[in-house]
Design an enzyme around this catalytic site. Structure first.
Site, mmCIF file in Angstrom:
data_model
loop_
_atom_site.group_PDB
_atom_site.id
_atom_site.type_symbol
_atom_site.label_atom_id
_atom_site.label_comp_id
_atom_site.label_asym_id
_atom_site.label_seq_id
_atom_site.Cartn_x
_atom_site.Cartn_y
_atom_site.Cartn_z
ATOM 1 N N LYS A 27 22.969 1.252 -42.292
ATOM 2 C CA LYS A 27 23.400 0.894 -43.711
ATOM 3 C C LYS A 27 22.547 1.312 -44.912
ATOM 4 O O LYS A 27 22.060 0.468 -45.570
ATOM 5 C CB LYS A 27 23.929 -0.607 -43.843
ATOM 6 C CG LYS A 27 25.086 -0.820 -43.043
ATOM 7 C CD LYS A 27 25.595 -2.153 -43.315
ATOM 8 C CE LYS A 27 26.926 -2.841 -42.391
ATOM 9 N NZ LYS A 27 26.198 -2.727 -40.944
ATOM 10 N N ARG A 28 21.687 2.310 -44.403
ATOM 11 C CA ARG A 28 20.740 2.808 -45.340
ATOM 12 C C ARG A 28 21.279 3.442 -46.539
ATOM 13 O O ARG A 28 22.447 3.672 -46.681
ATOM 14 C CB ARG A 28 19.803 3.916 -44.682
ATOM 15 C CG ARG A 28 18.841 3.330 -43.313
ATOM 16 C CD ARG A 28 18.120 2.235 -43.635
ATOM 17 N NE ARG A 28 17.062 1.907 -42.855
ATOM 18 C CZ ARG A 28 17.136 1.047 -41.942
ATOM 19 N NH1 ARG A 28 18.141 -0.086 -41.939
ATOM 20 N NH2 ARG A 28 16.236 0.691 -41.376
#
Length: 274
Positions: free
Chosen positions: A93-94
């Site tokens: 979830k960058r």
């Protein structure tokens, strides 16, 4: 892994199961804790038990980062152990821009730099196009964009409507579809939002969806298949806790639960595939 290779796996195994490797030292069976690398030993047992039924594995990166260097070593060994014909997802979830996004991409897509070579990564879309594009520059890699999640707080922003009454999640999806093709762009769609599954499939008819929330979180696998499957199946349905923590004898319990889900998926492939 490209789209045709992923679809081939789904068809061969009659499954669209993704096993989430949310491996927590405090939750794994005690017998693994005496191992030199308890997390890898546990992951190894899960993979051995489930790979006949799974087409994807999704390590949740937070569980490995929290352990510092030891966690990264466990993650690397896990990646090396996963069969090469199975799709891999870095659930990281960058979300950042420019060179920072590129470095995140190199972390998970760069075997010559980090040693890791995932097929895909989850990305948060809040910062917009220039935070996603660096990930899309890698050939045969996938961006899995957060779209409509299943957590309680998703209502805080994702369902907010603008002056044209379009909810934010829909705007994210429609906008992002111009950034990459269905060959490289997936969306995270929570299984617990079954009333929205048909709508999101109408928005993105050709994209794959990564669908968490089936099993321990209460989502219905049949609803996911009925309302969101397309001609290429277009689904990776994730189960984490329900499989990996199904019992103390991981080799037996994880295999049993994965097989149960695969058999249900097999039925739905005939019934709901468009």
């Amino acid at each position: 892994m490209n789209s045709s290779e992923l679809v081939k796996q789904i068809e061969q195994k009659r499954s669209f199961l993704c096993v989430g490797l949310d491996s927590d030292l405090s939750l794994i069976p005690s017998k693994f804790r005496s191992e030199k690398d308890p997390i890898f030993a546990f992951n190894q047992a899960v993979i051995d038990a489930t790979h006949p039924y799974a087409v994807a594995y999704k390590p949740n990166i937070a569980f490995y980062e929290a352990m510092g260097p030891r966690g990264w070593e466990s993650l690397q060994k896990t990646m090396d152990y996963i069969p090469k014909d199975i799709f891999t997802i870095a659930d990281a979830k960058r979300g950042d821009i420019g060179n920072t996004a590129l470095k995140y991409a190199q972390t998970f897509f760069g075997p010559s730099s980090s040693g890791l070579n995932f097929d895909s990564i989850t990305v948060a879309p809040y910062m917009g196009r220039d935070s996603v594009e660096p990930f899309l520059t890698f050939r045969d890699k996938w961006v899995i964009l957060l779209a409509l999640t299943s957590n309680i707080g998703s209502h805080d922003f994702q369902m907010t409507k603008s002056e044209d009454y379009m909810p934010l999640y829909e705007r994210v999806m429609r906008t992002a579809m111009s950034w990459g093709s269905p060959e490289h762009l997936m969306f995270v769609i929570g299984a617990t939002r079954s009333d929205f599954l048909q709508k999101v499939r109408e928005i993105a008819p050709d994209n794959f969806f990564l669908v968490p929330g089936v099993g321990a979180q209460g989502g219905s696998l049949e609803d996911v298949a009925k309302y969101a499957m397309n001609s290429n199946v277009g689904l990776l349905v994730n189960s984490s806790r329900g499989i990996i923590y199904a019992g103390d004898d991981t080799s037996v319990s994880s295999a049993r639960e994965a097989k149960k889900i695969q058999e249900e998926m097999d039925r739905y492939l005939d019934e709901y595939r468009k």
